[in-house]
Scaffold this active site. Sequence first.
Site, PDB file in Angstrom:
ATOM      1  N   GLY A   1      16.866 -40.157  25.050  1.00  8.30           N
ATOM      2  CA  GLY A   1      16.531 -39.572  23.938  1.00  8.30           C
ATOM      3  C   GLY A   1      15.892 -40.379  22.711  1.00  8.30           C
TER       4      GLY A   1
ATOM      5  N   CYS B   1      31.791 -47.804  12.209  1.00 10.03           N
ATOM      6  CA  CYS B   1      32.584 -48.915  11.700  1.00 10.03           C
ATOM      7  C   CYS B   1      31.396 -49.919  11.269  1.00 10.03           C
ATOM      8  CB  CYS B   1      33.636 -49.522  12.538  1.00 10.03           C
ATOM      9  SG  CYS B   1      34.533 -50.815  11.668  1.00 10.03           S
TER      10      CYS B   1
ATOM     11  N   ALA C   1      19.051 -37.372  30.364  1.00 12.12           N
ATOM     12  CA  ALA C   1      19.626 -36.902  31.464  1.00 12.12           C
ATOM     13  C   ALA C   1      21.202 -37.087  31.405  1.00 12.12           C
ATOM     14  CB  ALA C   1      19.140 -37.505  32.605  1.00 12.12           C
ATOM     15  N   HIS C   2      21.659 -38.130  30.837  1.00 13.83           N
ATOM     16  CA  HIS C   2      23.146 -38.615  30.750  1.00 13.83           C
ATOM     17  C   HIS C   2      23.899 -37.684  30.034  1.00 13.83           C
ATOM     18  CE1 HIS C   2      23.968 -40.654  26.648  1.00 13.83           C
ATOM     19  NE2 HIS C   2      22.659 -40.726  26.862  1.00 13.83           N
TER      20      HIS C   2
ATOM     21  N   ASN D   1      24.940 -32.888  17.318  1.00 13.28           N
ATOM     22  CA  ASN D   1      25.693 -33.928  18.249  1.00 13.28           C
ATOM     23  C   ASN D   1      27.156 -34.058  17.818  1.00 13.28           C
ATOM     24  OD1 ASN D   1      23.682 -35.799  16.607  1.00 13.28           O
ATOM     25  ND2 ASN D   1      25.459 -37.220  17.064  1.00 13.28           N
TER      26      ASN D   1
ATOM     27  N   THR E   1       6.318 -48.773  34.981  1.00  6.57           N
ATOM     28  CA  THR E   1       6.489 -48.411  36.301  1.00  6.57           C
ATOM     29  C   THR E   1       7.621 -47.190  36.219  1.00  6.57           C
ATOM     30  OG1 THR E   1       5.759 -50.186  37.240  1.00  6.57           O
ATOM     31  CG2 THR E   1       6.794 -49.058  38.692  1.00  6.57           C
TER      32      THR E   1
END
Length: 380
Positions: A69, A322, A194-195, A147, A231
């Site tokens: 992202g 922080c 994807a994660h 988020n 690649t």
Amino acid sequence: MIYLDNSATTPIDEAVVDAMLPWLRDGYGNASSQYGLGRAARVAIEDARSSVAECLGAHPAEIIFTSGGTESNNAIIKSCVGPSGLARRVLHGATEHHAIIHPCQDVEALGIRRHEIPVDTRGVVDLDALAALDAPSSLVCVMAANNETGVLQPLSAIREVCKGALLHTDAVQAFGKIPLNLTALGVDFATVSAHKIHGPKGVGAMFIRKGIDFKAHQTGGSQERNRRAGTEPTALIVGMAAAAKRAVDAIEERSAHCRRLTTLARERIAASIPNVRFNCVAELGLPTIVNISFTDAEHLDGEAILQLLDLNGVAASNGSACVSGTMQPSHVLVAMGRPAAEARAAVRLSVSYRTTEEEIISAVAILANIIREMRVITHN
Ligand SMILES: Cc1ncc(COP(=O)(O)O)c(C=O)c1O
């Protein structure tokens, strides 16, 4: 451990690992090579592209694989906005992820005009303010879902308001959680990762609407139709497609499960923690996130809450960072009008289809205890 930080990242699915393994072990050919090993990788990547495109309501030629992202957002903003780019101004929602805000600040430092679109106290982009910003010849960046809070943005209405502008939506949090059809939404760009959907880390995609003359941000090869050099990581791309298909095929079932859990969390929190504020009404948000703050936040320490949750086996987070030893308030909650103290001590619980009812019940009981004890200490 009770893992309630699925908006930060998710555990990878076994089936995704299984889909990736052959491409890590034996399918090592370079997809740009002409011999069989390379051609096999190319076929796998193009199958993955078609599959991801289908999940997003897009054409395969509109999907460009990237490292995630953050890279996708940087690429879109930095390739589009500039004196010789497609847009000469950039507008972004006040509650965007830093992967949008920071690249927008980067182009601002190069002399591009940047405007922040305010949100209301619910966290929804102010459409009148957007209209007043007069968007033509701009790139407008508004996320599909936030988020921190899960707040969904009215993308169709935003598309209507800024007809002459290029519209980019960061769909990293929305993808796989709510149905998305990028063609129907009429956006020009979108980003996914994807994660966040039980896929591997280090791979994502950008959607670039057909017909847009997009200049690669990263040069050095003709991969991805000259739009992203390097690649292609076959295994990661195959893993992303497998995760996306699993998430989208099961979207109704997973989302109903998550909604049941976040509803339960809300009920339990409301019943056991006084002076709490929910930072997104359920109907306006993702099914996966509950974000709360405390109206007596000056007596609470946001960092300590998260540390105590961790010590008690609960992984959760908030949007504060922080910096130089002091907690900064969440820019998302500040933009929604929350006082700084409150925006420094929020708690985000984010669930996945793997989270159980028992985990929610235990986690809320642990959180309620922590807040109760902290209040006793700070009030004495
Ligand atoms: C809304 C949003 N955009 C972008 C990103 C960055 O994605 P990635 O981790 O794939 O770089 C995140 C991750 O937290 C996110 O939540």
